[in-house]
Motif scaffolding. Structure first.
Motif, PDB file in Angstrom:
ATOM      1  N   PHE A 120       6.072   2.502   8.336  1.00 42.46           N
ATOM      2  CA  PHE A 120       6.613   2.187   9.657  1.00 42.46           C
ATOM      3  C   PHE A 120       5.935   0.950  10.241  1.00 42.46           C
ATOM      4  CE2 PHE A 120       6.593   2.576  14.289  1.00 42.46           C
ATOM      5  CZ  PHE A 120       7.943   2.733  14.552  1.00 42.46           C
ATOM      6  N   ILE A 121       4.597   0.863  10.065  1.00 43.29           N
ATOM      7  CA  ILE A 121       3.852  -0.274  10.601  1.00 43.29           C
ATOM      8  C   ILE A 121       4.270  -1.577   9.919  1.00 43.29           C
ATOM      9  CG2 ILE A 121       1.560  -1.321  10.802  1.00 43.29           C
ATOM     10  CD1 ILE A 121       0.436   1.508  11.106  1.00 43.29           C
ATOM     11  N   TYR A 122       4.311  -1.559   8.567  1.00 39.97           N
ATOM     12  CA  TYR A 122       4.612  -2.780   7.839  1.00 39.97           C
ATOM     13  C   TYR A 122       6.082  -3.148   7.885  1.00 39.97           C
ATOM     14  CZ  TYR A 122      -0.144  -2.952   6.148  1.00 39.97           C
ATOM     15  OH  TYR A 122      -1.500  -3.046   6.084  1.00 39.97           O
ATOM     16  N   ARG A 123       6.922  -2.185   8.192  1.00 38.85           N
ATOM     17  CA  ARG A 123       8.338  -2.512   8.375  1.00 38.85           C
ATOM     18  C   ARG A 123       8.510  -3.463   9.551  1.00 38.85           C
ATOM     19  NH1 ARG A 123      12.774  -0.936  11.248  1.00 38.85           N
ATOM     20  NH2 ARG A 123      14.760  -0.936  10.113  1.00 38.85           N
ATOM     21  N   GLN A 127      13.214  -4.761   4.838  1.00 40.32           N
ATOM     22  CA  GLN A 127      13.170  -3.655   5.782  1.00 40.32           C
ATOM     23  C   GLN A 127      14.024  -2.486   5.308  1.00 40.32           C
ATOM     24  OE1 GLN A 127      14.282  -5.457   9.545  1.00 40.32           O
ATOM     25  NE2 GLN A 127      12.156  -5.867  10.086  1.00 40.32           N
ATOM     26  N   SER A 128      15.128  -2.780   4.637  1.00 35.60           N
ATOM     27  CA  SER A 128      15.968  -1.705   4.096  1.00 35.60           C
ATOM     28  C   SER A 128      15.241  -0.943   2.998  1.00 35.60           C
ATOM     29  CB  SER A 128      17.276  -2.284   3.547  1.00 35.60           C
ATOM     30  OG  SER A 128      18.032  -2.879   4.561  1.00 35.60           O
ATOM     31  N   VAL A 129      14.506  -1.674   2.149  1.00 32.50           N
ATOM     32  CA  VAL A 129      13.749  -1.039   1.074  1.00 32.50           C
ATOM     33  C   VAL A 129      12.678  -0.122   1.654  1.00 32.50           C
ATOM     34  CG1 VAL A 129      12.112  -1.467  -0.801  1.00 32.50           C
ATOM     35  CG2 VAL A 129      14.184  -2.831  -0.621  1.00 32.50           C
ATOM     36  N   ILE A 130      11.950  -0.622   2.656  1.00 35.15           N
ATOM     37  CA  ILE A 130      10.896   0.186   3.275  1.00 35.15           C
ATOM     38  C   ILE A 130      11.492   1.408   3.956  1.00 35.15           C
ATOM     39  CG2 ILE A 130       9.077   0.203   5.017  1.00 35.15           C
ATOM     40  CD1 ILE A 130       8.607  -2.733   4.449  1.00 35.15           C
ATOM     41  N   SER A 131      12.621   1.245   4.635  1.00 35.73           N
ATOM     42  CA  SER A 131      13.255   2.374   5.316  1.00 35.73           C
ATOM     43  C   SER A 131      13.683   3.446   4.325  1.00 35.73           C
ATOM     44  CB  SER A 131      14.473   1.890   6.114  1.00 35.73           C
ATOM     45  OG  SER A 131      14.082   0.977   7.122  1.00 35.73           O
ATOM     46  N   TYR A 132      14.225   3.023   3.191  1.00 35.74           N
ATOM     47  CA  TYR A 132      14.631   3.958   2.151  1.00 35.74           C
ATOM     48  C   TYR A 132      13.422   4.734   1.622  1.00 35.74           C
ATOM     49  CZ  TYR A 132      16.137   5.555  -2.473  1.00 35.74           C
ATOM     50  OH  TYR A 132      16.384   6.308  -3.591  1.00 35.74           O
ATOM     51  N   ALA A 133      12.336   4.004   1.381  1.00 37.01           N
ATOM     52  CA  ALA A 133      11.113   4.646   0.894  1.00 37.01           C
ATOM     53  C   ALA A 133      10.574   5.633   1.917  1.00 37.01           C
ATOM     54  CB  ALA A 133      10.060   3.591   0.564  1.00 37.01           C
ATOM     55  N   MET A 134      10.643   5.288   3.185  1.00 33.69           N
ATOM     56  CA  MET A 134      10.140   6.172   4.234  1.00 33.69           C
ATOM     57  C   MET A 134      10.947   7.467   4.313  1.00 33.69           C
ATOM     58  SD  MET A 134       9.399   3.345   7.203  1.00 33.69           S
ATOM     59  CE  MET A 134       9.162   4.591   8.487  1.00 33.69           C
ATOM     60  N   LEU A 135      12.256   7.376   4.143  1.00 33.54           N
ATOM     61  CA  LEU A 135      13.092   8.578   4.166  1.00 33.54           C
ATOM     62  C   LEU A 135      12.761   9.507   2.998  1.00 33.54           C
ATOM     63  CD1 LEU A 135      16.580   7.109   5.173  1.00 33.54           C
ATOM     64  CD2 LEU A 135      15.069   8.531   6.567  1.00 33.54           C
ATOM     65  N   VAL A 136      12.550   8.914   1.823  1.00 36.22           N
ATOM     66  CA  VAL A 136      12.187   9.713   0.654  1.00 36.22           C
ATOM     67  C   VAL A 136      10.841  10.402   0.871  1.00 36.22           C
ATOM     68  CG1 VAL A 136      11.619   9.623  -1.797  1.00 36.22           C
ATOM     69  CG2 VAL A 136      13.541   8.296  -0.921  1.00 36.22           C
ATOM     70  N   ILE A 137       9.871   9.650   1.388  1.00 40.42           N
ATOM     71  CA  ILE A 137       8.545  10.211   1.645  1.00 40.42           C
ATOM     72  C   ILE A 137       8.636  11.357   2.647  1.00 40.42           C
ATOM     73  CG2 ILE A 137       6.285   9.719   2.657  1.00 40.42           C
ATOM     74  CD1 ILE A 137       6.570   6.873   1.587  1.00 40.42           C
ATOM     75  N   VAL A 142       2.191  11.535   4.549  1.00 38.26           N
ATOM     76  CA  VAL A 142       2.271  11.219   5.976  1.00 38.26           C
ATOM     77  C   VAL A 142       1.650   9.850   6.245  1.00 38.26           C
ATOM     78  CG1 VAL A 142       1.464  11.887   8.267  1.00 38.26           C
ATOM     79  CG2 VAL A 142       2.324  13.625   6.707  1.00 38.26           C
ATOM     80  N   SER A 143       0.527   9.572   5.576  1.00 39.04           N
ATOM     81  CA  SER A 143      -0.125   8.263   5.731  1.00 39.04           C
ATOM     82  C   SER A 143       0.794   7.146   5.248  1.00 39.04           C
ATOM     83  CB  SER A 143      -1.436   8.226   4.944  1.00 39.04           C
ATOM     84  OG  SER A 143      -2.330   9.220   5.408  1.00 39.04           O
ATOM     85  N   LEU A 146       0.797  -1.221   0.000  1.00 40.34           N
ATOM     86  CA  LEU A 146       0.000   0.000   0.000  1.00 40.34           C
ATOM     87  C   LEU A 146       0.834   1.278   0.000  1.00 40.34           C
ATOM     88  CD1 LEU A 146      -2.845   1.085  -0.035  1.00 40.34           C
ATOM     89  CD2 LEU A 146      -2.891   0.949   2.463  1.00 40.34           C
ATOM     90  N   PRO A 147       1.905   1.356   0.793  1.00 41.89           N
ATOM     91  CA  PRO A 147       2.726   2.573   0.734  1.00 41.89           C
ATOM     92  C   PRO A 147       3.274   2.857  -0.662  1.00 41.89           C
ATOM     93  CG  PRO A 147       3.270   1.309   2.682  1.00 41.89           C
ATOM     94  CD  PRO A 147       2.366   0.445   1.859  1.00 41.89           C
ATOM     95  N   ALA A 148       3.715   1.800  -1.365  1.00 38.41           N
ATOM     96  CA  ALA A 148       4.257   1.985  -2.714  1.00 38.41           C
ATOM     97  C   ALA A 148       3.170   2.437  -3.683  1.00 38.41           C
ATOM     98  CB  ALA A 148       4.896   0.685  -3.208  1.00 38.41           C
ATOM     99  N   VAL A 149       1.965   1.899  -3.547  1.00 36.33           N
ATOM    100  CA  VAL A 149       0.856   2.291  -4.419  1.00 36.33           C
ATOM    101  C   VAL A 149       0.513   3.757  -4.207  1.00 36.33           C
ATOM    102  CG1 VAL A 149      -1.585   1.913  -4.939  1.00 36.33           C
ATOM    103  CG2 VAL A 149      -0.087  -0.042  -4.556  1.00 36.33           C
ATOM    104  N   ILE A 150       0.516   4.180  -2.963  1.00 37.40           N
ATOM    105  CA  ILE A 150       0.229   5.591  -2.659  1.00 37.40           C
ATOM    106  C   ILE A 150       1.285   6.495  -3.283  1.00 37.40           C
ATOM    107  CG2 ILE A 150       0.056   7.303  -0.811  1.00 37.40           C
ATOM    108  CD1 ILE A 150      -1.146   5.166   0.961  1.00 37.40           C
ATOM    109  N   ILE A 151       2.547   6.080  -3.212  1.00 38.99           N
ATOM    110  CA  ILE A 151       3.631   6.877  -3.789  1.00 38.99           C
ATOM    111  C   ILE A 151       3.432   7.057  -5.290  1.00 38.99           C
ATOM    112  CG2 ILE A 151       6.114   6.940  -4.258  1.00 38.99           C
ATOM    113  CD1 ILE A 151       6.528   5.441  -1.639  1.00 38.99           C
TER     114      ILE A 151
END
Length: 248
Positions: free
Chosen positions: A104-107, A203-213, A97-98, A51-56
């Protein structure tokens, strides 16, 4: 022209131009996350992890159009255009923000998700079915063998059915050209388990995406402030001071 107006217009124009670049960046991040998850989707039960990637990606689709709206509204100092621009930025800000919160939750859920499904996928291995191809791909790409280590293969139905005391060739180290996967030669096998490697990678991929967001969300916040400043200055400029001769 007021210095605050000039500064705000400059910021908004730069922000509008940056929308196209951010659209490209967001598209890359979203596509990268989705592509990574597709490679390992057999090990993930919760499909909402995408879902985070789809939102992006959804945000990136409208980014170019928003840049055009921002440029036109800023040049013309249109209150309607600026109001629309502010509303759009606010919606994107909320979406980012969502996405950050969901990331963070899915990480944290990745670890339990992987541990809960990897054993069942490995158990279905027979060397021919789609699950087998996924397992081989995983072990070759991550240079791992088994869930926790190569000895996990000894408890699978495939290992017992072959009866040759060996693991799949995908467990072999890349520098071992004549590897047969036989357990009597463990030095030729990858000794690390796949669960830990997969968890770390996802987890590294999600963390990278979170920093960009997070970075883009901060940019949107300053953009909203600039719209507010320009709108307020635009309203003030519509009035002229009234002087009375009584106090002259």
């Amino acid at each position: 022209m007021d210095c605050g107006v000039i500064t705000s217009k400059t910021v908004l124009l730069l922000l509008s131009l940056a929308f196209w670049a951010t659209a490209a960046g967001l598209s890359y991040v979203g596509a990268y996350v989705i592509n990574t998850y597709k490679s390992y989707d057999n090990f993930l039960q919760d499909k909402y992890a995408l879902l985070p990637a789809v939102i992006i990606i959804c945000v990136a689709v409208v980014m170019f159009i928003i840049g055009l709206i921002g440029c036109c509204a800023t040049f013309r100092e249109s209150r309607v255009g600026l109001g629309l621009f502010l509303a759009i930025i606010l919606v994107i800000f909320i979406a980012e923000v969502s996405a950050f919160v969901l990331g963070f939750i899915y990480r944290e859920k990745v670890k339990t998700d992987v541990q809960g499904t990897m054993h069942s996928v490995f158990e279905k291995y027979d060397g021919k079915n789609p699950e087998s191809a996924v397992v081989d791909y995983l072990q070759e790409q991550l240079h791992c063998c088994g869930v926790k280590n190569y000895s996990d293969w000894t408890t699978t139905r495939w290992f017992n059915s072959t009866g040759n005391n060996s693991v799949p060739l995908s467990c072999c180290r890349q520098d071992m050209k004549n590897c047969t996967g036989h357990l009597d030669q463990p030095q030729e096998l990858n000794t690390r388990g796949c669960a830990e490697e997969l968890e770390s990678g996802l987890q590294s991929v999600i963390s990278y995406a979170m920093l960009v967001i997070l970075g883009f969300a901060i940019v949107k916040f300053f953009g909203m402030l600039s719209v507010c400043v320009l709108t307020c200055k635009r309203e003030d400029s519509g009035y002229q001071p009234l002087y009375s001769g009584v106090f002259a």
